[in-house]
Design a protein around this motif. Structure first.
Motif, PDB file in Angstrom:
ATOM      1  N   THR A 108      80.681  50.766  70.060  1.00 34.40           N
ATOM      2  CA  THR A 108      82.020  50.637  70.630  1.00 34.40           C
ATOM      3  C   THR A 108      81.930  50.811  72.136  1.00 34.40           C
ATOM      4  OG1 THR A 108      82.720  52.975  70.631  1.00 34.40           O
ATOM      5  CG2 THR A 108      82.982  51.726  68.560  1.00 34.40           C
ATOM      6  N   SER A 109      82.902  50.243  72.830  1.00 34.00           N
ATOM      7  CA  SER A 109      83.002  50.385  74.276  1.00 34.00           C
ATOM      8  C   SER A 109      84.391  49.938  74.685  1.00 34.00           C
ATOM      9  CB  SER A 109      81.945  49.526  74.985  1.00 34.00           C
ATOM     10  OG  SER A 109      82.110  49.579  76.395  1.00 34.00           O
ATOM     11  N   SER A 110      84.807  50.322  75.896  1.00 35.88           N
ATOM     12  CA  SER A 110      86.035  49.769  76.464  1.00 35.88           C
ATOM     13  C   SER A 110      85.750  48.455  77.179  1.00 35.88           C
ATOM     14  CB  SER A 110      86.658  50.767  77.443  1.00 35.88           C
ATOM     15  OG  SER A 110      85.754  51.034  78.502  1.00 35.88           O
ATOM     16  N   SER A 111      84.473  48.083  77.251  1.00 26.52           N
ATOM     17  CA  SER A 111      84.055  46.903  78.000  1.00 26.52           C
ATOM     18  C   SER A 111      83.344  45.897  77.097  1.00 26.52           C
ATOM     19  CB  SER A 111      83.106  47.326  79.132  1.00 26.52           C
ATOM     20  OG  SER A 111      82.376  46.236  79.643  1.00 26.52           O
ATOM     21  N   ARG A 112      83.880  44.690  77.033  1.00 28.42           N
ATOM     22  CA  ARG A 112      83.198  43.638  76.256  1.00 28.42           C
ATOM     23  C   ARG A 112      81.838  43.295  76.878  1.00 28.42           C
ATOM     24  NH1 ARG A 112      85.968  41.590  72.217  1.00 28.42           N
ATOM     25  NH2 ARG A 112      88.243  41.771  72.183  1.00 28.42           N
ATOM     26  N   GLU A 113      81.746  43.411  78.189  1.00 28.14           N
ATOM     27  CA  GLU A 113      80.476  43.126  78.860  1.00 28.14           C
ATOM     28  C   GLU A 113      79.389  44.088  78.379  1.00 28.14           C
ATOM     29  OE1 GLU A 113      78.565  42.932  83.392  1.00 28.14           O
ATOM     30  OE2 GLU A 113      80.660  43.522  83.092  1.00 28.14           O
ATOM     31  N   LYS A 114      79.735  45.369  78.230  1.00 26.83           N
ATOM     32  CA  LYS A 114      78.751  46.333  77.741  1.00 26.83           C
ATOM     33  C   LYS A 114      78.352  46.040  76.296  1.00 26.83           C
ATOM     34  CE  LYS A 114      79.907  50.190  80.801  1.00 26.83           C
ATOM     35  NZ  LYS A 114      80.286  51.632  80.878  1.00 26.83           N
ATOM     36  N   ILE A 115      79.301  45.609  75.506  1.00 28.57           N
ATOM     37  CA  ILE A 115      78.987  45.244  74.114  1.00 28.57           C
ATOM     38  C   ILE A 115      78.001  44.082  74.078  1.00 28.57           C
ATOM     39  CG2 ILE A 115      79.955  44.269  71.992  1.00 28.57           C
ATOM     40  CD1 ILE A 115      82.476  45.969  72.549  1.00 28.57           C
ATOM     41  N   GLU A 116      78.223  43.099  74.941  1.00 28.29           N
ATOM     42  CA  GLU A 116      77.304  41.955  74.987  1.00 28.29           C
ATOM     43  C   GLU A 116      75.916  42.393  75.435  1.00 28.29           C
ATOM     44  OE1 GLU A 116      77.886  38.913  73.777  1.00 28.29           O
ATOM     45  OE2 GLU A 116      79.774  39.826  73.122  1.00 28.29           O
ATOM     46  N   LYS A 117      75.849  43.304  76.385  1.00 29.26           N
ATOM     47  CA  LYS A 117      74.551  43.829  76.809  1.00 29.26           C
ATOM     48  C   LYS A 117      73.868  44.585  75.664  1.00 29.26           C
ATOM     49  CE  LYS A 117      75.464  44.284  81.773  1.00 29.26           C
ATOM     50  NZ  LYS A 117      75.599  45.239  82.919  1.00 29.26           N
ATOM     51  N   ALA A 118      74.658  45.328  74.889  1.00 25.81           N
ATOM     52  CA  ALA A 118      74.094  46.057  73.747  1.00 25.81           C
ATOM     53  C   ALA A 118      73.506  45.100  72.721  1.00 25.81           C
ATOM     54  CB  ALA A 118      75.167  46.931  73.111  1.00 25.81           C
ATOM     55  N   LYS A 119      74.119  43.934  72.566  1.00 31.41           N
ATOM     56  CA  LYS A 119      73.599  42.939  71.622  1.00 31.41           C
ATOM     57  C   LYS A 119      72.211  42.460  72.034  1.00 31.41           C
ATOM     58  CE  LYS A 119      78.064  41.121  69.975  1.00 31.41           C
ATOM     59  NZ  LYS A 119      78.933  39.918  69.945  1.00 31.41           N
ATOM     60  N   THR A 120      71.963  42.387  73.345  1.00 29.63           N
ATOM     61  CA  THR A 120      70.635  41.964  73.805  1.00 29.63           C
ATOM     62  C   THR A 120      69.580  43.016  73.480  1.00 29.63           C
ATOM     63  OG1 THR A 120      70.793  42.916  76.039  1.00 29.63           O
ATOM     64  CG2 THR A 120      71.711  40.707  75.705  1.00 29.63           C
ATOM     65  N   LEU A 121      70.014  44.244  73.214  1.00 28.86           N
ATOM     66  CA  LEU A 121      69.091  45.321  72.838  1.00 28.86           C
ATOM     67  C   LEU A 121      68.979  45.486  71.329  1.00 28.86           C
ATOM     68  CD1 LEU A 121      70.203  47.970  75.489  1.00 28.86           C
ATOM     69  CD2 LEU A 121      68.101  46.616  75.519  1.00 28.86           C
ATOM     70  N   GLY A 122      69.666  44.623  70.568  1.00 31.80           N
ATOM     71  CA  GLY A 122      69.530  44.660  69.125  1.00 31.80           C
ATOM     72  C   GLY A 122      70.767  45.035  68.346  1.00 31.80           C
ATOM     73  N   ALA A 123      71.875  45.339  69.031  1.00 34.64           N
ATOM     74  CA  ALA A 123      73.106  45.649  68.298  1.00 34.64           C
ATOM     75  C   ALA A 123      73.593  44.417  67.539  1.00 34.64           C
ATOM     76  CB  ALA A 123      74.193  46.131  69.257  1.00 34.64           C
ATOM     77  N   ASP A 161      93.707  47.861  67.058  1.00 33.28           N
ATOM     78  CA  ASP A 161      93.223  47.553  65.712  1.00 33.28           C
ATOM     79  C   ASP A 161      91.694  47.516  65.622  1.00 33.28           C
ATOM     80  OD1 ASP A 161      92.811  45.274  67.207  1.00 33.28           O
ATOM     81  OD2 ASP A 161      93.363  43.896  65.576  1.00 33.28           O
ATOM     82  N   TRP A 162      90.994  48.191  66.554  1.00 33.11           N
ATOM     83  CA  TRP A 162      89.536  48.077  66.558  1.00 33.11           C
ATOM     84  C   TRP A 162      88.925  48.595  65.256  1.00 33.11           C
ATOM     85  CZ3 TRP A 162      85.743  51.681  65.864  1.00 33.11           C
ATOM     86  CH2 TRP A 162      86.082  53.035  65.969  1.00 33.11           C
ATOM     87  N   ALA A 163      89.472  49.682  64.713  1.00 29.70           N
ATOM     88  CA  ALA A 163      88.910  50.254  63.482  1.00 29.70           C
ATOM     89  C   ALA A 163      89.111  49.302  62.305  1.00 29.70           C
ATOM     90  CB  ALA A 163      89.538  51.608  63.193  1.00 29.70           C
ATOM     91  N   ALA A 164      90.270  48.626  62.259  1.00 30.81           N
ATOM     92  CA  ALA A 164      90.505  47.639  61.199  1.00 30.81           C
ATOM     93  C   ALA A 164      89.537  46.471  61.328  1.00 30.81           C
ATOM     94  CB  ALA A 164      91.955  47.148  61.263  1.00 30.81           C
ATOM     95  N   GLY A 182      88.021  63.695  70.756  1.00 28.02           N
ATOM     96  CA  GLY A 182      89.354  63.179  71.047  1.00 28.02           C
ATOM     97  C   GLY A 182      90.119  62.713  69.826  1.00 28.02           C
ATOM     98  N   ASP A 183      91.225  61.997  70.080  1.00 26.57           N
ATOM     99  CA  ASP A 183      92.152  61.656  68.998  1.00 26.57           C
ATOM    100  C   ASP A 183      91.704  60.454  68.178  1.00 26.57           C
ATOM    101  OD1 ASP A 183      92.624  59.629  70.789  1.00 26.57           O
ATOM    102  OD2 ASP A 183      94.683  60.218  71.260  1.00 26.57           O
ATOM    103  N   GLN A 184      90.585  59.811  68.553  1.00 32.67           N
ATOM    104  CA  GLN A 184      90.090  58.695  67.745  1.00 32.67           C
ATOM    105  C   GLN A 184      89.148  59.158  66.632  1.00 32.67           C
ATOM    106  OE1 GLN A 184      89.702  54.847  68.673  1.00 32.67           O
ATOM    107  NE2 GLN A 184      90.193  54.885  70.838  1.00 32.67           N
ATOM    108  N   PHE A 185      88.842  60.436  66.608  1.00 29.47           N
ATOM    109  CA  PHE A 185      87.834  60.911  65.661  1.00 29.47           C
ATOM    110  C   PHE A 185      88.223  60.624  64.213  1.00 29.47           C
ATOM    111  CE2 PHE A 185      85.299  63.955  63.263  1.00 29.47           C
ATOM    112  CZ  PHE A 185      84.066  63.869  63.895  1.00 29.47           C
ATOM    113  N   ASN A 186      89.523  60.667  63.914  1.00 33.61           N
ATOM    114  CA  ASN A 186      89.952  60.426  62.539  1.00 33.61           C
ATOM    115  C   ASN A 186      89.621  59.012  62.066  1.00 33.61           C
ATOM    116  OD1 ASN A 186      91.167  61.673  60.234  1.00 33.61           O
ATOM    117  ND2 ASN A 186      92.930  60.322  60.507  1.00 33.61           N
ATOM    118  N   ARG A 187      89.481  58.082  63.013  1.00 34.30           N
ATOM    119  CA  ARG A 187      89.073  56.721  62.642  1.00 34.30           C
ATOM    120  C   ARG A 187      87.685  56.744  61.999  1.00 34.30           C
ATOM    121  NH1 ARG A 187      91.817  52.894  66.043  1.00 34.30           N
ATOM    122  NH2 ARG A 187      93.924  53.683  66.352  1.00 34.30           N
TER     123      ARG A 187
END
Length: 333
Positions: free
Chosen positions: A188-203, A213-216, A234-239
């Motif tokens: 997860t990230s607040s940045s789509r760019e970081k997510i794309e970079k993570a994919k290059t590392l194998g995500a 709706d990210w959890a859904a 924080g308050d997202q932990f319940n997700r």
């Protein structure tokens, strides 16, 4: 010697002169090549109320060469290039740190300096395949990640793993460790760019946690996770309770989003979930982590390298939160 000095909350960091230490007893004197920043340094700067007129040297991560030894340290250590374990005085119980445990860099003087002294039991030979800057990017974050993933979550090959807040040092080590262990990893990230970079590392994929709706989305795409490793709270932990598969393991090692405010208790016990807190790790875990990195020739992701004189600028970059990888200070060669 030159060192980056912290004198108190709301005081600017300054690079100034500091008395060069001398090794005593079992200590070694290390001439530092490089050091790396951690969020812990920021928390000390923001939360420490005491003032230090002479300055304290922060920094938990470091790599350098042994230049001198104390009377109880082997003189053959002189000339060895080393990485430093910042997990000090863990204690006898591998399950939890003891009363004397502390992390290098506060209250002990740390690695943001040209020289430092430390007990010989906290130095280990520098991995040959890494540069000085890469070596300095290992200790705190890689140790934290290794204990969280293997000692606490007990990752098994082919399991599905969710890593929150990709971009920081520990999260990126988690990604690399899990991928190397044949897990299917999402981030997860607040940045789509970081997510794309993570994919290059194998995500395998990622989710923007600022979207309501990210959890859904994650549930629909993955069906849930065997392991969730979180550094925010924080308050997202319940997700995470909702996204964890039956028998799942959730590990937390940070609080960048504050305290956990809610837990779906029925899901917790009905799914038979395990929630683990963790911090740092033992000497044995540090050795196992180094072996894992060396045997698989893993390298840290480095965001930027700054000279020691520009350390205040390096901290500004960390505060802004835009980095992807470790921020490193180059000190010597």
């Amino acid at each position: 010697m030159k060192a980056l000095l912290f004198k108190g909350k709301d005081q600017p960091l300054t690079v100034g002169d500091f008395k060069k230490p001398r090794p005593v007893k079992d200590q070694v004197l290390i001439r530092l090549y490089a050091a790396a920043l951690n969020h812990r340094d920021l928390w000390v700067m923001q939360e420490q109320e005491q003032m230090f007129p002479d300055g304290v040297i922060l920094g938990s991560d470091g790599c350098g060469v042994v230049e001198d030894v104390g009377e109880d340290a082997d003189p053959f250590l002189v000339g060895m290039e080393v990485v430093i374990n910042p997990s000090l005085e863990w204690g006898a119980n591998p399950m939890v740190q003891g009363d004397k445990f502390r992390i290098l860099g506060f209250p002990d003087n740390g690695t943001f300096a040209e020289y430092m002294v430390i007990s010989k039991k906290y130095i280990f030979e520098k991995p040959e395949h890494l540069s000085n800057e890469e070596c300095a990017a290992i200790p705190l974050s890689a140790l934290t990640a290794y204990r969280a993933l293997f000692s606490k979550a007990r990752l098994r090959a082919k399991e599905k793993v969710l890593i929150t807040g990709i971009g920081g040092g520990a999260a990126l080590w988690l990604l690399q460790f899990a991928v190397a262990y044949q897990a299917r990893v999402y981030v997860t990230s607040s940045s789509r760019e970081k997510i794309e970079k993570a994919k290059t590392l194998g995500a395998a994929g990622g989710f923007v946690y600022t979207e309501a709706d990210w959890a859904a989305q994650a549930q629909k795409e993955t069906g849930g996770f065997d392991i969730i490793i979180d550094s925010a709270g924080g308050d997202q932990f319940n997700r995470f309770i909702e996204l964890a598969l039956p028998g799942g393991r959730i590990v937390n090692f940070g609080r960048t989003a504050g305290n956990i405010t809610d837990v779906a208790t029925r899901l917790l016990y009905w799914k038979q979930l395990s929630i683990h807190g963790t911090t740092m790790g033992t000497r044995d875990e540090f050795l196992s982590m180094l072996d894992f990195i060396e045997s698989r020739k893993l390298k840290p992701v480095i965001d930027e390298v700054y000279p020691l004189a520009q350390a205040p600028e390096a901290f500004k970059r960390m505060e802004q939160g835009g980095q992807f990888g470790k921020i490193v200070l180059k000190i010597g060669s």
